[in-house]
Design a protein around this motif. Structure first.
Motif, short mmCIF file in Angstrom:
data_model
loop_
_atom_site.label_atom_id
_atom_site.label_comp_id
_atom_site.label_asym_id
_atom_site.label_seq_id
_atom_site.Cartn_x
_atom_site.Cartn_y
_atom_site.Cartn_z
N LEU A 37 -30.68 18.76 9.28
CA LEU A 37 -31.79 17.95 8.78
C LEU A 37 -32.91 18.79 8.16
O LEU A 37 -33.91 18.25 7.70
N HIS A 42 -35.14 15.31 4.46
CA HIS A 42 -35.90 15.23 5.70
C HIS A 42 -36.84 16.41 5.94
O HIS A 42 -37.93 16.22 6.45
N ILE A 44 -36.86 18.78 8.24
CA ILE A 44 -37.21 18.90 9.65
C ILE A 44 -37.21 20.38 10.05
O ILE A 44 -36.35 21.14 9.62
N GLY A 68 -41.88 17.32 11.18
CA GLY A 68 -41.53 16.77 9.87
C GLY A 68 -42.60 15.78 9.46
O GLY A 68 -43.72 15.80 9.99
N TRP A 72 -40.95 10.83 11.39
CA TRP A 72 -39.66 11.18 10.78
C TRP A 72 -38.48 10.78 11.64
O TRP A 72 -37.43 10.43 11.14
N TYR A 73 -38.65 10.81 12.96
CA TYR A 73 -37.55 10.51 13.88
C TYR A 73 -37.07 9.06 13.77
O TYR A 73 -35.95 8.75 14.13
N GLU A 75 -36.36 7.45 11.13
CA GLU A 75 -35.47 7.29 9.98
C GLU A 75 -34.14 8.00 10.14
O GLU A 75 -33.35 8.04 9.21
N LEU A 76 -33.85 8.55 11.30
CA LEU A 76 -32.68 9.42 11.45
C LEU A 76 -31.55 8.84 12.28
O LEU A 76 -30.59 9.55 12.57
N ASP A 79 -28.15 9.46 10.73
CA ASP A 79 -27.83 10.89 10.70
C ASP A 79 -27.43 11.38 12.09
O ASP A 79 -26.47 12.12 12.25
#
Length: 91
Positions: A37, A42, A44, A68, A72-73, A75-76, A79
């Motif tokens: 990521l 991203h 990160i 990030g 940000w977490y 949206e993952l 992933d």
């Protein structure tokens, strides 16, 4: 987010989707997932990864801090699932 933008650091617990994942495999998978990521989109950055993995009443997890874009977490999920992981805020 561009790599030069404002960064937010969150402490997360990464848990395996598969309860059969070993402690060593979980540690490797979390590190690999966070490193994957690091690039666009991203960006990160790993701040720290707790080793060895810990265990609570829910099962094994690896606590990690990463930075990030704000939230940000959130949206993952896709992933992380592609790595066999799920993440949650860890306090």
């Amino acid at each position: 987010m561009s790599p030069a933008g404002k960064r937010f650091t969150y402490r997360l617990a990464f848990r395996p989707v598969d309860d059969q994942m070993s402690s060593a495999e979980l540690a490797r998978t979390v590190q690999h997932a966070l490193l994957s990521l690091a690039g666009a989109p991203h960006h990160i950055s790993i701040v720290s990864i707790q080793r060895p993995p810990l265990q609570d009443t829910t099962g094994l997890y690896v606590a990690a801090a990463a930075s990030g874009a704000e939230h940000w977490y959130r949206e993952l999920d896709d992933d992380l699932l592609s790595h066999g992981l799920r993440g949650e805020l860890h306090f």
